[in-house]
Design a protein around this motif. Structure first.
Motif, PDB file in Angstrom:
ATOM      1  N   TYR A  41     -42.300 -40.519 -13.618  1.00 17.21           N
ATOM      2  CA  TYR A  41     -41.886 -39.723 -12.465  1.00 17.21           C
ATOM      3  C   TYR A  41     -40.959 -40.550 -11.583  1.00 17.21           C
ATOM      4  CZ  TYR A  41     -45.254 -36.326 -14.017  1.00 17.21           C
ATOM      5  OH  TYR A  41     -45.911 -35.408 -14.797  1.00 17.21           O
ATOM      6  N   LYS A  48     -37.125 -47.639 -20.508  1.00 20.43           N
ATOM      7  CA  LYS A  48     -38.103 -46.569 -20.784  1.00 20.43           C
ATOM      8  C   LYS A  48     -39.362 -47.181 -21.407  1.00 20.43           C
ATOM      9  CE  LYS A  48     -37.488 -42.489 -20.401  1.00 20.43           C
ATOM     10  NZ  LYS A  48     -36.997 -41.456 -21.273  1.00 20.43           N
ATOM     11  N   GLU A  86     -29.582 -38.779 -15.156  1.00 23.09           N
ATOM     12  CA  GLU A  86     -30.933 -39.055 -15.676  1.00 23.09           C
ATOM     13  C   GLU A  86     -31.468 -37.804 -16.350  1.00 23.09           C
ATOM     14  OE1 GLU A  86     -33.117 -41.399 -16.614  1.00 23.09           O
ATOM     15  OE2 GLU A  86     -33.888 -42.025 -14.649  1.00 23.09           O
ATOM     16  N   VAL A  87     -32.059 -37.983 -17.546  1.00 24.57           N
ATOM     17  CA  VAL A  87     -32.718 -36.863 -18.222  1.00 24.57           C
ATOM     18  C   VAL A  87     -34.226 -37.009 -17.996  1.00 24.57           C
ATOM     19  CG1 VAL A  87     -33.094 -35.697 -20.432  1.00 24.57           C
ATOM     20  CG2 VAL A  87     -30.928 -36.884 -20.014  1.00 24.57           C
ATOM     21  N   PHE A  88     -34.878 -35.928 -17.556  1.00 22.24           N
ATOM     22  CA  PHE A  88     -36.331 -35.963 -17.348  1.00 22.24           C
ATOM     23  C   PHE A  88     -37.044 -35.734 -18.678  1.00 22.24           C
ATOM     24  CE2 PHE A  88     -36.932 -34.864 -12.532  1.00 22.24           C
ATOM     25  CZ  PHE A  88     -36.357 -36.080 -12.213  1.00 22.24           C
ATOM     26  N   VAL A 132     -49.696 -31.010 -19.628  1.00 22.21           N
ATOM     27  CA  VAL A 132     -50.976 -31.709 -19.482  1.00 22.21           C
ATOM     28  C   VAL A 132     -51.032 -32.502 -18.170  1.00 22.21           C
ATOM     29  CG1 VAL A 132     -52.377 -33.580 -20.455  1.00 22.21           C
ATOM     30  CG2 VAL A 132     -51.381 -31.852 -21.970  1.00 22.21           C
ATOM     31  N   ARG A 136     -41.612 -31.180 -30.366  1.00 20.73           N
ATOM     32  CA  ARG A 136     -40.370 -31.376 -29.630  1.00 20.73           C
ATOM     33  C   ARG A 136     -40.075 -32.857 -29.464  1.00 20.73           C
ATOM     34  NH1 ARG A 136     -39.828 -29.665 -24.239  1.00 20.73           N
ATOM     35  NH2 ARG A 136     -41.615 -31.008 -24.018  1.00 20.73           N
ATOM     36  N   TYR A 189     -37.785 -44.758 -11.622  1.00 22.12           N
ATOM     37  CA  TYR A 189     -39.022 -44.028 -11.865  1.00 22.12           C
ATOM     38  C   TYR A 189     -40.144 -45.010 -12.150  1.00 22.12           C
ATOM     39  CZ  TYR A 189     -37.528 -44.962 -16.712  1.00 22.12           C
ATOM     40  OH  TYR A 189     -37.119 -45.569 -17.877  1.00 22.12           O
ATOM     41  N   SER A 226     -46.161 -30.038 -30.065  1.00 22.29           N
ATOM     42  CA  SER A 226     -45.156 -28.967 -30.052  1.00 22.29           C
ATOM     43  C   SER A 226     -44.002 -29.292 -30.994  1.00 22.29           C
ATOM     44  CB  SER A 226     -44.616 -28.768 -28.628  1.00 22.29           C
ATOM     45  OG  SER A 226     -43.901 -29.910 -28.222  1.00 22.29           O
ATOM     46  N   HIS A 261     -48.149 -22.766 -22.273  1.00 22.45           N
ATOM     47  CA  HIS A 261     -48.717 -24.061 -22.647  1.00 22.45           C
ATOM     48  C   HIS A 261     -48.632 -24.970 -21.421  1.00 22.45           C
ATOM     49  CE1 HIS A 261     -48.753 -23.148 -26.945  1.00 22.45           C
ATOM     50  NE2 HIS A 261     -47.576 -22.597 -26.765  1.00 22.45           N
ATOM     51  N   SER A 263     -42.993 -36.771  -6.815  1.00 21.98           N
ATOM     52  CA  SER A 263     -43.084 -35.331  -6.553  1.00 21.98           C
ATOM     53  C   SER A 263     -43.000 -34.619  -7.886  1.00 21.98           C
ATOM     54  CB  SER A 263     -41.961 -34.888  -5.616  1.00 21.98           C
ATOM     55  OG  SER A 263     -42.045 -35.658  -4.427  1.00 21.98           O
ATOM     56  N   THR A 287     -35.633 -35.123  -7.061  1.00 21.83           N
ATOM     57  CA  THR A 287     -36.508 -36.226  -6.620  1.00 21.83           C
ATOM     58  C   THR A 287     -35.773 -37.565  -6.500  1.00 21.83           C
ATOM     59  OG1 THR A 287     -37.345 -36.397  -8.902  1.00 21.83           O
ATOM     60  CG2 THR A 287     -38.716 -35.213  -7.337  1.00 21.83           C
TER      61      THR A 287
HETATM   62  C1  LIG Z   1     -37.189 -40.772 -16.169  1.00 25.52           C
HETATM   63  C2  LIG Z   1     -38.004 -39.533 -15.904  1.00 25.52           C
HETATM   64  C3  LIG Z   1     -38.230 -39.116 -14.611  1.00 25.52           C
HETATM   65  C4  LIG Z   1     -38.950 -37.958 -14.359  1.00 25.52           C
HETATM   66  N1  LIG Z   1     -39.151 -37.563 -13.063  1.00 25.52           N
HETATM   67  C5  LIG Z   1     -39.835 -36.436 -12.803  1.00 25.52           C
HETATM   68  C6  LIG Z   1     -40.047 -36.016 -11.447  1.00 25.52           C
HETATM   69  O1  LIG Z   1     -39.613 -36.671 -10.495  1.00 25.52           O
HETATM   70  N2  LIG Z   1     -40.765 -34.875 -11.245  1.00 25.52           N
HETATM   71  C7  LIG Z   1     -41.255 -34.132 -12.286  1.00 25.52           C
HETATM   72  O2  LIG Z   1     -41.909 -33.097 -12.026  1.00 25.52           O
HETATM   73  N3  LIG Z   1     -41.056 -34.511 -13.574  1.00 25.52           N
HETATM   74  C8  LIG Z   1     -40.383 -35.650 -13.855  1.00 25.52           C
HETATM   75  N4  LIG Z   1     -40.221 -36.056 -15.150  1.00 25.52           N
HETATM   76  C9  LIG Z   1     -40.857 -35.256 -16.241  1.00 25.52           C
HETATM   77  C10 LIG Z   1     -42.300 -35.734 -16.450  1.00 25.52           C
HETATM   78  O3  LIG Z   1     -42.299 -37.052 -16.963  1.00 25.52           O
HETATM   79  C11 LIG Z   1     -43.080 -34.887 -17.451  1.00 25.52           C
HETATM   80  O4  LIG Z   1     -42.343 -34.772 -18.624  1.00 25.52           O
HETATM   81  C12 LIG Z   1     -43.397 -33.490 -16.904  1.00 25.52           C
HETATM   82  O5  LIG Z   1     -44.173 -33.584 -15.721  1.00 25.52           O
HETATM   83  C13 LIG Z   1     -44.157 -32.671 -17.947  1.00 25.52           C
HETATM   84  O6  LIG Z   1     -45.309 -33.369 -18.313  1.00 25.52           O
HETATM   85  P1  LIG Z   1     -46.651 -32.600 -18.659  1.00 25.52           P
HETATM   86  O7  LIG Z   1     -47.620 -33.586 -19.159  1.00 25.52           O
HETATM   87  O8  LIG Z   1     -47.050 -31.721 -17.540  1.00 25.52           O
HETATM   88  O9  LIG Z   1     -46.171 -31.654 -19.821  1.00 25.52           O
HETATM   89  P2  LIG Z   1     -46.436 -31.926 -21.386  1.00 25.52           P
HETATM   90  O10 LIG Z   1     -47.854 -31.698 -21.703  1.00 25.52           O
HETATM   91  O11 LIG Z   1     -45.806 -33.226 -21.740  1.00 25.52           O
HETATM   92  O12 LIG Z   1     -45.575 -30.746 -21.992  1.00 25.52           O
HETATM   93  C14 LIG Z   1     -44.151 -30.754 -21.855  1.00 25.52           C
HETATM   94  C15 LIG Z   1     -43.637 -29.331 -22.018  1.00 25.52           C
HETATM   95  O13 LIG Z   1     -43.990 -28.842 -23.302  1.00 25.52           O
HETATM   96  C16 LIG Z   1     -44.627 -27.597 -23.190  1.00 25.52           C
HETATM   97  N5  LIG Z   1     -45.663 -27.560 -24.258  1.00 25.52           N
HETATM   98  C17 LIG Z   1     -46.805 -28.278 -24.300  1.00 25.52           C
HETATM   99  N6  LIG Z   1     -47.502 -27.993 -25.426  1.00 25.52           N
HETATM  100  C18 LIG Z   1     -46.781 -27.097 -26.106  1.00 25.52           C
HETATM  101  C19 LIG Z   1     -46.952 -26.415 -27.332  1.00 25.52           C
HETATM  102  N7  LIG Z   1     -48.035 -26.616 -28.108  1.00 25.52           N
HETATM  103  N8  LIG Z   1     -45.980 -25.545 -27.728  1.00 25.52           N
HETATM  104  C20 LIG Z   1     -44.884 -25.329 -26.958  1.00 25.52           C
HETATM  105  N9  LIG Z   1     -44.666 -25.941 -25.771  1.00 25.52           N
HETATM  106  C21 LIG Z   1     -45.590 -26.815 -25.363  1.00 25.52           C
HETATM  107  C22 LIG Z   1     -45.241 -27.546 -21.800  1.00 25.52           C
HETATM  108  O14 LIG Z   1     -45.311 -26.232 -21.328  1.00 25.52           O
HETATM  109  C23 LIG Z   1     -44.245 -28.367 -20.998  1.00 25.52           C
HETATM  110  O15 LIG Z   1     -43.222 -27.556 -20.475  1.00 25.52           O
HETATM  111  C24 LIG Z   1     -39.483 -37.206 -15.442  1.00 25.52           C
HETATM  112  C25 LIG Z   1     -39.284 -37.650 -16.745  1.00 25.52           C
HETATM  113  C26 LIG Z   1     -38.553 -38.793 -16.985  1.00 25.52           C
HETATM  114  C27 LIG Z   1     -38.336 -39.256 -18.394  1.00 25.52           C
END
Ligand SMILES: Cc1cc2nc3c(=O)[nH]c(=O)nc-3n(C[C@H](O)[C@H](O)[C@H](O)COP(=O)(O)OP(=O)(O)OC[C@H]3O[C@@H](n4cnc5c(N)ncnc54)[C@H](O)[C@@H]3O)c2cc1C
Ligand code: HEM
Length: 406
Positions: free
Chosen positions: A208, A84, A398-400, A233, A52, A190, A50, A230, A222, A276
């Motif tokens: 997480y 990290k 904290e930034v997720f 994953v 990003r 985390y 993406s 999108h 959680s 969380t």
């Molecule tokens: C310190 C820390 C703690 C965290 N704690 C939590 C927690 O407690 N609970 C929680 O739910 N999450 C938490 N997160 C976030 C988590 O790590 C993931 O980032 C989150 O679950 C998304 O991962 P994913 O693989 O589902 O999405 P990814 O596949 O990584 O995608 C991320 C985002 O990009 C978008 N995207 C993907 N592909 C594309 C594309 N081609 N074009 C445009 N957009 C796109 C998706 O829709 C999604 O919104 C935390 C993160 C950090 C750094």
């Protein structure tokens, strides 16, 4: 230590690097993944697709170059990045790979501006920074390994429980396959989870926050289901595909955002799935019968999206909470009819969170404020707290995702 000459040479190239930052970042990742495809198993490939949040590494290197003569200003950033990195189990040999592609990227894009002198100064400066990270990360790995129930790198865990907490959030509980104990963590920390979703070419790692108190036996996270156009994953894989008994690799708990015991009130502020780490902190404070005021503040769209309601009502409605003056405020953006005190100790509001309207109950003079949620939300909270005369050193967040300054 780096010589004054090296520092000056590197600093003189900062404007050039900053100007070409986007091109350098793109080229760097393309180059690195072409030559070292094994690193696709380490980096978040959704972010790569993406486009990003890829600039973090280059931005950090530019910040480092700018501050080469005053590295003290980077101390907290180094600690956060090392924490990290350790959730991915980044290893020393990988610094050589990154360093190599960094210099080659500069060579390929800066052309004649990358003189031998500049190249050697950058090589030296990168090596110096890499050593700082490698040393700190090794110390983190060692302390995780030495802890009771601790380990180094990856350890196999099985999913033993899966629960729907609200419309978009499921809790997952993992126990080690080796049946041994698990190391304690600090509430707010985390862990890294490594999975292989079947449709993905690569292994994916995500972080997480642990969403319960530490218990020595199991870990609970959680997870919010992310993305519609999108689908995220890992979050969707964890929601839909991971079944009881399935195994994943977990990396030891880490992170520099966590509750610190102080003789002072605690204010926990979250929005959405940012609750969380707060759940872990509140459970810990409750379990330890902490003799200090606690204020729990949360914002979300409506009650259907509000996780952990029952446990919150139990803790804030308890005798201990009422003796210690623990209170809670919940803001539901879309549900005006639910305003009032629905549960003892918890005040429900409609619309957006507004700290000024409850400033009398926030212990503004000495409380520590822990904040987690979307970045714009946290920026708003921070501005409100600063305008209420809370000093910046009492605001922790904290930034997720890749860290951002508020
Ligand atoms: C310190 C820390 C703690 C965290 N704690 C939590 C927690 O407690 N609970 C929680 O739910 N999450 C938490 N997160 C976030 C988590 O790590 C993931 O980032 C989150 O679950 C998304 O991962 P994913 O693989 O589902 O999405 P990814 O596949 O990584 O995608 C991320 C985002 O990009 C978008 N995207 C993907 N592909 C594309 C594309 N081609 N074009 C445009 N957009 C796109 C998706 O829709 C999604 O919104 C935390 C993160 C950090 C750094
Ligand atoms: C001196 C060298 C390095 C610097 C300055 C650096 C800097 C950073 C920064 C600033 C972040 C974001 C941290 C945050 O979210 O707060 C980050 C994340 C990350 N770093 Fe590094 N890093 C370096 C080396 C490495 C190496 C050697 C690897 C492994 C090959 C690596 C892998 C990662 C990964 C996987 C992430 C998470 C982001 C993502 O998934 O895209 N880094 N790094």
């Amino acid at each position: 230590m780096l010589s004054e000459h090296t520092i000056n040479v590197v600093k003189s190239t900062v404007p050039l690097i900053e100007e070409a930052s986007d091109t350098l970042t793109d080229h760097f990742y393309q180059r690195m993944f072409a030559h070292n495809p094994e690193l696709k198993d380490v980096f978040n490939m959704s972010n790569q697709r993406s486009g990003r949040q890829r600039a973090a590494l280059y931005d950090a290197i530019a910040a480092y170059a700018r501050n080469l003569d005053n590295l003290a200003v980077l101390k907290s950033a180094v600690e956060r990045i090392a924490q990290k990195h350790s959730s991915f189990y980044i290893e020393p040999h990988q610094y050589q790979i990154v360093g190599h592609h960094l210099i080659e990227t500069l060579r390929e894009l800066l052309g004649e501006a990358l003189t031998e002198e500049v190249e050697s100064a950058w090589g030296e400066a990168y090596g110096f920074l890499a050593d700082i990270f490698i040393t700190r990360e090794e110390a983190i790995y060692r302390s995780s390994y030495d802890a009771d129930g601790g380990w180094r790198g990856r350890r196999k865990f099985a999913l033993v429980e899966k629960r729907l907490e609200s419309d978009w959030v499921k809790s997952l509980v993992f126990e080690p396959v080796d049946k041994g104990p698990v190391m304690d963590f600090k509430p707010g920390q985390y862990l890294g989870i490594e999975v292989s979703p079947p449709e993905e070419e690569n292994i994916e790692i995500r972080q997480y926050s642990l969403s319960s108190r530490s218990n020595g036996e199991r870990y609970q996270i959680s997870v919010k289901r992310e993305g519609i156009d999108h689908p995220g994953v890992v979050s969707n894989f964890l929601h839909d595909d991971l079944r009881l008994g399935d195994e994943v690799n977990l990396l030891p708990p880490c992170g520099d955002f966590h509750y610190v015991e102080r003789q002072a009130p605690t204010v926990l502020i979250s929005a959405g799935v940012g609750l969380t780490p707060m759940q872990s902190m509140l459970e810990t404070l409750y379990d330890q019968h902490v003799q200090q005021p606690v204020v729990y503040l949360h914002a979300c769209n409506h009650p259907g999206e509000h996780s952990f309601q029952r446990s919150l009502a139990k803790m804030l409605g308890s005798q201990h909470a009422s003796e210690q003056g623990w209170t809670g405020h919940i803001w539901y953006l879309e549900r005006k009819e639910v305003s009032g005190e629905s549960v003892p100790g918890i005040q429900v509001h409609s619309e957006l969170m507004d700290l000024a309207s409850i400033s009398d109950s926030l212990y503004l003079d000495d409380a520590h404020f822990y904040v987690c949620g979307p970045v714009p939300f946290m920026g708003f909270v921070k501005q409100q707290l600063l305008s209420l005369a809370v000093s910046e050193d009492r605001i922790h967040y904290e930034v997720f995702g890749p860290h951002e300054a508020l």
